[in-house]
Design a protein around this motif. Structure first.
Motif, PDB file in Angstrom:
ATOM      1  N   GLU A 120      18.926   5.282 -27.961  1.00  0.00           N
ATOM      2  CA  GLU A 120      18.868   4.706 -26.608  1.00  0.00           C
ATOM      3  C   GLU A 120      19.722   3.446 -26.511  1.00  0.00           C
ATOM      4  OE1 GLU A 120      15.426   3.896 -23.297  1.00  0.00           O
ATOM      5  OE2 GLU A 120      14.994   3.374 -25.375  1.00  0.00           O
TER       6      GLU A 120
ATOM      7  N   ASP B 182      23.400   4.622 -18.344  1.00  0.00           N
ATOM      8  CA  ASP B 182      22.053   5.170 -18.259  1.00  0.00           C
ATOM      9  C   ASP B 182      21.862   6.335 -19.228  1.00  0.00           C
ATOM     10  OD1 ASP B 182      21.473   3.368 -16.296  1.00  0.00           O
ATOM     11  OD2 ASP B 182      21.769   4.776 -14.632  1.00  0.00           O
TER      12      ASP B 182
ATOM     13  N   PRO C 286      20.192   9.794 -20.786  1.00  0.00           N
ATOM     14  CA  PRO C 286      19.677  11.037 -20.193  1.00  0.00           C
ATOM     15  C   PRO C 286      18.165  11.114 -20.318  1.00  0.00           C
ATOM     16  CG  PRO C 286      20.647  11.467 -22.333  1.00  0.00           C
ATOM     17  CD  PRO C 286      20.966  10.042 -22.019  1.00  0.00           C
ATOM     18  N   ASP C 287      17.563  11.925 -19.471  1.00  0.00           N
ATOM     19  CA  ASP C 287      16.130  12.175 -19.542  1.00  0.00           C
ATOM     20  C   ASP C 287      15.833  12.899 -20.850  1.00  0.00           C
ATOM     21  OD1 ASP C 287      13.518  13.068 -19.306  1.00  0.00           O
ATOM     22  OD2 ASP C 287      13.737  13.783 -17.249  1.00  0.00           O
ATOM     23  N   ALA C 288      14.986  12.319 -21.676  1.00  0.00           N
ATOM     24  CA  ALA C 288      14.690  12.891 -22.984  1.00  0.00           C
ATOM     25  C   ALA C 288      14.027  14.254 -22.887  1.00  0.00           C
ATOM     26  CB  ALA C 288      13.790  11.943 -23.782  1.00  0.00           C
ATOM     27  N   GLU C 289      13.457  14.583 -21.732  1.00  0.00           N
ATOM     28  CA  GLU C 289      12.743  15.844 -21.595  1.00  0.00           C
ATOM     29  C   GLU C 289      13.495  16.852 -20.728  1.00  0.00           C
ATOM     30  OE1 GLU C 289       8.743  14.857 -20.476  1.00  0.00           O
ATOM     31  OE2 GLU C 289       8.499  13.494 -22.177  1.00  0.00           O
ATOM     32  N   ASP C 290      14.773  16.589 -20.456  1.00  0.00           N
ATOM     33  CA  ASP C 290      15.607  17.488 -19.667  1.00  0.00           C
ATOM     34  C   ASP C 290      16.507  18.281 -20.617  1.00  0.00           C
ATOM     35  OD1 ASP C 290      17.290  18.822 -17.963  1.00  0.00           O
ATOM     36  OD2 ASP C 290      17.943  17.052 -16.849  1.00  0.00           O
TER      37      ASP C 290
ATOM     38  N   GLN D 201      20.328  18.537 -20.404  1.00  0.00           N
ATOM     39  CA  GLN D 201      21.153  17.382 -20.776  1.00  0.00           C
ATOM     40  C   GLN D 201      21.511  17.373 -22.264  1.00  0.00           C
ATOM     41  OE1 GLN D 201      22.407  14.886 -18.716  1.00  0.00           O
ATOM     42  NE2 GLN D 201      21.736  16.306 -17.124  1.00  0.00           N
TER      43      GLN D 201
ATOM     44  N   THR E  97      25.124  15.814 -23.672  1.00  0.00           N
ATOM     45  CA  THR E  97      24.869  14.537 -24.345  1.00  0.00           C
ATOM     46  C   THR E  97      25.365  14.590 -25.787  1.00  0.00           C
ATOM     47  OG1 THR E  97      22.950  14.093 -22.951  1.00  0.00           O
ATOM     48  CG2 THR E  97      23.100  12.873 -25.016  1.00  0.00           C
TER      49      THR E  97
ATOM     50  N   TRP F 284      16.252  11.831 -30.015  1.00  0.00           N
ATOM     51  CA  TRP F 284      15.995  11.501 -28.605  1.00  0.00           C
ATOM     52  C   TRP F 284      15.397  12.708 -27.876  1.00  0.00           C
ATOM     53  CZ3 TRP F 284      15.381   7.509 -25.536  1.00  0.00           C
ATOM     54  CH2 TRP F 284      15.477   7.686 -24.147  1.00  0.00           C
TER      55      TRP F 284
ATOM     56  N   GLU G 192       7.542   4.695 -22.787  1.00  0.00           N
ATOM     57  CA  GLU G 192       7.983   4.803 -21.399  1.00  0.00           C
ATOM     58  C   GLU G 192       9.020   5.900 -21.216  1.00  0.00           C
ATOM     59  OE1 GLU G 192       6.532   3.176 -19.020  1.00  0.00           O
ATOM     60  OE2 GLU G 192       5.293   2.014 -20.422  1.00  0.00           O
ATOM     61  N   SER G 193       9.603   6.379 -22.301  1.00  0.00           N
ATOM     62  CA  SER G 193      10.694   7.358 -22.216  1.00  0.00           C
ATOM     63  C   SER G 193      10.274   8.763 -22.628  1.00  0.00           C
ATOM     64  CB  SER G 193      11.866   6.912 -23.109  1.00  0.00           C
ATOM     65  OG  SER G 193      12.357   5.646 -22.718  1.00  0.00           O
TER      66      SER G 193
END
Length: 356
Positions: free
Chosen positions: A102, A111, A113-117, A120, A124, A149, A187-188
């Motif tokens: 991160e 920014d 990427p969404d760790a749960e997408d 991506q 990435t 990640w 939080e991520s």
């Protein structure tokens, strides 16, 4: 393949890792999942022993599903401690690596990427691994950071699953390291958020509970309570009843509400769960239902909960945050009248600030 036993599937998986045969790996993993529930606990234990060295070294991406399967297998074995240290170490390591990813990614590209997408992951990897030299990394190290990640949450999952057991929480290795690593990522990464809360759960914790209106007090011991919504319901279930028997007046929670907060399959009973009290600390601050028992401050070395009438009706949906965690709330006895009066003299009046 369908006729093979658990040991055969484990051997096939170990061989597939050594030869980097992805198809054979996932076929063996499916076989392990299928045969574990039908296998004797001692044989499951032996199979877990063979998997520990694999779990300790396998890359995060390839091993993410294996980590979760191993966590489930531990429930069918004889002793989860055979795999727990490795799962905790890899979960903490993954969160530490995810934090590094991160920081590096944000510095280089903006920014994260969404760790749960899942969509991506590939772009990435191409961007981050492609820029490895500029980041001072080898391509392998960059790939491992990116895998941490996106896949780290799956390595946290088996620790989250097993730590809903009180015996596991009591022996959880590397707790300080794990807590610090989880805290940075909560939080991520969703599973990190839930494990963070679980690491704060109190076991065999004494409480002094005081009812301001009646002047009565109780010594209570709690274990495995995930939040103060759950504590609220279990206190009402344990303390409200026949006043002639020293219990408190009020509406006792229904059987459905109590089951939702303890061990029932239905976590959200129809009509929701109703509050009974306003929970207040010894210092007069409102105890948030959204908080946890660990947030309740101590007075003279023990956490104190003061029960006041609720200033307005409160309802909530779910009885407990961790479906597999079995709570206990034991009333060890009423306080003698003089002791209750002593404790009530020490506590402050409730603050007038409304609970959010």
């Amino acid at each position: 393949m369908f006729g093979r036993d658990l040991g055969d599937h484990v051997d096939a998986l170990v061989a597939a890792v050594e030869t980097r045969d992805d198809q054979r790996f996932f076929e063996a993993l499916q076989g392990i999942t299928r045969t574990t529930p039908q296998t004797r606990p001692d044989k499951v234990q032996a199979a877990l022993g063979k998997l520990v060295p694999v779990l300790a070294q396998i890359p995060y991406g390839m091993g993410a599903d294996l980590a979760q399967v191993a966590g489930s297998m531990a429930e069918y074995g004889t002793d989860p401690t055979i795999v727990l240290p490795t799962l905790v170490n890899r979960a903490a390591e993954a969160m530490e690596q995810a934090e590094r990813f991160e920081e590096l990614y944000r510095t280089a590209f903006g920014d994260v990427p969404d760790a749960e997408d899942a969509e991506q992951i590939q772009p990435t990897l191409e961007r981050f691994v492609g820029g490895a030299a500029d980041l001072g990394l080898t391509e392998w190290d960059a790939s491992m950071l990116a895998q941490a990640w996106f896949c780290g949450g799956q390595w946290v999952q088996p620790v989250l699953y097993l730590s809903q057991r009180k015996d596991v929480r009591a022996i959880l290795p590397e707790r300080a390291r794990l807590t610090a690593a989880i805290d940075t990522m909560r939080e991520s990464i969703g599973t990190a958020h839930w494990l963070h809360g679980l690491l704060l759960v109190l076991d065999d914790e004494p409480l002094i509970v005081l009812d301001r209106a009646t002047g009565r007090g109780f010594r209570v011991e709690i274990s495995g309570i995930g939040d103060n919504f759950q504590l609220h319901t279990l206190l009402a279930a344990a303390l409200i009843g026949d006043e002639s028997q020293g219990m408190l007046p009020g509406r006792r929670p229904s059987a459905e509400e109590i089951a939702a907060a303890s061990d029932g399959e239905e976590l959200a009973p129809s009509g929701g769960i109703r509050g009974n009290f306003n929970l207040v600390s010894a210092g007069g601050e409102w105890i948030w239902n959204e908080g946890r028992p660990a947030d309740i401050p101590k007075l003279d070395g023990v956490r104190v909960v003061v029960l006041d009438p609720s200033p307005y009706e409160r309802t909530w949906n779910a009885g407990r945050a961790y479906p597999l965690m079995r709570p206990t709330l034991t009333v060890q006895g009423p306080l003698p009248a003089d002791q209750a009066a002593h404790w009530l003299a020490l506590v402050k009046p409730a603050a007038t600030t409304h609970h959010p």
